[in-house]
Design a protein around this motif. Structure first.
Motif, PDB file in Angstrom:
ATOM      1  N   HIS A 146       0.993  -1.278   0.159  1.00 10.17           N
ATOM      2  CA  HIS A 146      -0.157  -0.186   0.042  1.00 10.17           C
ATOM      3  C   HIS A 146       0.896   1.269   0.038  1.00 10.17           C
ATOM      4  N   THR A 147       0.809   1.870  -1.007  1.00 13.44           N
ATOM      5  CA  THR A 147       1.479   3.343  -1.180  1.00 13.44           C
ATOM      6  C   THR A 147       0.904   4.664  -1.176  1.00 13.44           C
ATOM      7  N   GLY A 148       1.555   5.789  -0.929  1.00 10.78           N
ATOM      8  CA  GLY A 148       0.976   6.974  -0.788  1.00 10.78           C
ATOM      9  C   GLY A 148       1.696   8.066  -0.400  1.00 10.78           C
ATOM     10  N   ARG A 306       5.835   6.987  -5.339  1.00 11.92           N
ATOM     11  CA  ARG A 306       7.125   6.873  -4.389  1.00 11.92           C
ATOM     12  C   ARG A 306       8.488   7.508  -5.175  1.00 11.92           C
ATOM     13  N   THR A 307       8.228   7.606  -6.574  1.00 13.73           N
ATOM     14  CA  THR A 307       9.497   8.340  -7.120  1.00 13.73           C
ATOM     15  C   THR A 307       8.816   9.530  -8.074  1.00 13.73           C
ATOM     16  N   ALA A 308       7.728  10.084  -7.713  1.00 13.68           N
ATOM     17  CA  ALA A 308       7.337  11.324  -8.414  1.00 13.68           C
ATOM     18  C   ALA A 308       8.449  12.466  -7.842  1.00 13.68           C
ATOM     19  N   PRO A 309       8.824  13.474  -8.690  1.00 13.97           N
ATOM     20  CA  PRO A 309       9.831  14.444  -8.399  1.00 13.97           C
ATOM     21  C   PRO A 309       9.097  15.494  -7.661  1.00 13.97           C
ATOM     22  N   GLY A 310       9.923  16.193  -6.632  1.00 13.41           N
ATOM     23  CA  GLY A 310       9.348  17.152  -5.788  1.00 13.41           C
ATOM     24  C   GLY A 310       9.537  18.610  -6.553  1.00 13.41           C
TER      25      GLY A 310
END
Length: 314
Positions: A146-148, A306-310
């Motif tokens: 489960h990710t978020g 989990r890997t989306a850029p900030g």
């Protein structure tokens, strides 16, 4: 096999198995962008920029928090436009978003004395282990994650809450009612008790409404802006109910993978407006012929929380 499931994937699959396949597995998205989604993403970026500065430096009065908010917001606004086309005259502009953000800060100006920001944009990824394989046999041997991303964790008047920032064009009372049964909100409450050192009281949903009507001459009328903080507290039975729904969804996703079958859910094509994949589904293109090169009108935009850029630093 590992299956990672976030709220977007959960909601997509439960609305339409075919849309889940096209959007989550192939990474397709329409090249015609949604002004509402871009406005919402920008609002999140403004909040992240402002409150991350407050976390690091406290409630300063040098304008640096607003500078970071603007920086994050503009980066987000530009990134959302990459590869997409947007209506040129929509009322949901960056300027309106920032103007609304300033009004929100003014409405909750007592935060300085009562709100302590503990963390912003917390990504979580944990393996779900409470699985009854008699109920969900397809999950046996599956590593289910489960990710978020939790928008913010903060103390308000000494109580710990996780915060979710939401935007809507609907009446704010309607949205408050809907979010009380929103699977993302309940799921994040479930996750927080497992991934945070200090379990929260519940979820504080901070909602911003921005709505406007078209005039007969084609222009826009006056924008309605509202703000509401709605505390959502769930019982253990609520959390277990969400878990069963989450596991049911994951079980069905695994079955679709095994059967290589992703059926269209026809009753969802126009449930919340026209689905962006309707024109693709109407052509009845075999899924086996679809790949990394999307059909005309679509782009490939794989996204993983989990890997989306900030949005960078100050």
């Amino acid at each position: 096999m590992e299956l990672s499931l976030d709220n977007t994937g959960y909601s997509l699959f439960n609305s339409c198995e075919r849309r889940y396949y096209l959007q989550t597995i192939l990474g397709y998205s329409s090249k015609y962008g949604s002004p509402a989604l871009r406005y919402g993403s920008c609002w999140h970026a403004l909040c992240e920029g402002f409150y991350s500065h407050v976390k690091e430096h406290g409630w300063t009065h040098d304008g640096k928090a607003l500078e970071r908010a603007v920086s994050y917001g503009r980066q987000c606004w530009a990134r959302e436009a990459v590869g997409r086309e947007f209506p040129p005259d929509d009322y949901r502009t960056f300027e309106l978003c920032f103007e609304s953000f300033l009004e929100m800060l003014a409405e909750f100006n007592s935060d300085e004395g009562f709100l302590k920001v503990l963390e912003t944009e917390q990504i979580f990824d944990y393996e779900v282990e409470d699985v009854d394989y008699k109920k969900f046999p397809a999950l046996k041997g599956i590593s289910l994650h489960h990710t978020g991303k939790i928008d913010m964790q903060a103390e308000l008047s000494g109580l710990n809450w996780i915060w979710e920032f939401k935007t809507t064009s609907q009446p704010i009372d309607t949205q408050v009612s809907r979010l009380h049964r929103n699977p993302q909100i309940i799921g994040y409450s479930y996750a927080s008790s497992r991934v945070l050192d200090l379990p929260p009281e519940g979820v504080m949903v901070a909602i911003h409404q921005a709505s406007c009507r078209r005039l007969k001459d084609g222009g826009w009328g006056k924008v309605t802006k509202n703000f509401r903080r709605s505390p959502q507290i769930f019982t253990e039975a609520d959390l277990q109910g969400w878990l069963e729904s989450f596991l049911w969804t994951a079980d069905k996703i695994v079955q679709c993978h095994e059967r290589r079958s992703w059926p269209m859910r026809y009753d969802s094509c126009y449930q919340f407006g026209r689905c962006p994949f309707c024109s693709l589904c109407e052509q009845n293109i075999p899924l086996s012929s679809l790949g990394d090169e999307p059909p005309p009108g679509y782009i490939v935009s794989h996204w993983d929380v989990r890997t989306a850029p900030g949005y960078g630093g100050d």
